[in-house]
Enzyme design. Sequence first.
Site, PDB file in Angstrom:
ATOM      1  N   LYS A 146      61.330 -65.155   9.271  1.00 31.79           N
ATOM      2  CA  LYS A 146      61.465 -64.950  10.708  1.00 31.79           C
ATOM      3  C   LYS A 146      62.942 -64.699  10.990  1.00 31.79           C
ATOM      4  CE  LYS A 146      60.555 -66.996  15.245  1.00 31.79           C
ATOM      5  NZ  LYS A 146      60.084 -68.189  15.972  1.00 31.79           N
TER       6      LYS A 146
ATOM      7  N   LYS B  33      58.317 -61.576  10.393  1.00 29.87           N
ATOM      8  CA  LYS B  33      58.481 -61.363  11.832  1.00 29.87           C
ATOM      9  C   LYS B  33      59.952 -61.079  12.117  1.00 29.87           C
ATOM     10  CE  LYS B  33      57.801 -63.757  16.272  1.00 29.87           C
ATOM     11  NZ  LYS B  33      57.361 -65.005  16.920  1.00 29.87           N
TER      12      LYS B  33
END
Length: 329
Positions: free
Chosen positions: A203, A255
């Site tokens: 992330k 992500k």
Amino acid sequence: MTKYGSFPGARPRRLRTTPAMRRMVAEHRLHPADLILPAFVREGVSEPVPISAMPGVVQHTRDTLRKAAAEAAGAGVAGIMLFGVPEDAKKDALGTAGTDPDGILQVAIRDVKAEVGDDLVIMSDLCLDEYTDHGHCGVLDAAGRVDNDATLERYAEMAQVQADAGVHVVGPSGMMDGQIGVVRDALDQTGHENVSVLAYTAKYSSAFYGPFREAVGSSLQGDRKTYQQDPANLRESLRELALDLEEGADMVMVKPALPYLDVLAKVADSVDVPVAAYQISGEYAMIEAAAEKGWIDRDKAILETLTGIKRAGANMILTYWATEVARGL
């Protein structure tokens, strides 16, 4: 005609001649079961609240969330990822609304479970940022820094209350060291061995989260660069991947999606567990804004980006267009 090597015998264009031909030889296909719908539910509102930076996306009421979940299930979408937005007055330094059994996210999980049962995989964001008055994903120490290990204790509590509410999958998204192992242990020790863990493995600290801040009513001042991953690094994500798998992750995720397709491809090539990618708010907003200006074909751009994410190796894609795309497929 002069021949150049194998030309004119080798003509790849033969396989592009008609729509039927292109469909037949397509290497990757989107399916509704590839898609997961992220959804926001806001406490204390009687009507859905539009998110200005994400046209078409809203902060749901409990009732409209139930309807959205039923529509997603009816369209064949695989899952729904729930984010809770508490009332501002309930935010505090520890994010206690996130571990309140009657907090908005836990209530929403029960609502969706009652509406769709097991017809939709119910996922929950396991993070404190929506619930803290400082907007960070963890507990702060005396110097104002995110305290990794104190935060893990809070994540263990969150995992238990979300599982008690009936969630199928928890998604620890705070990028704390050791979070997957702590969450897995907390679930197993409270009789929730069958609840899966989707690790937010890579992330990144991204500029594309901008609209999401509005979506969850973030109170953040500053940034999250001390815990989210540096956009310059790829090998680091593989180290995170190894740790998450060792700690018991059932699924892993990259992500954002589009700026990190190289990372997604590396991760997908390295594992034997399902791989997800999150097409985040900024990716959504760019396409919607450009389409509104008439600069791109909206529907084609949506399908092209989703196909690219799948081609890079994602088994599952979180996208705000999930229900719309599933219906079209």
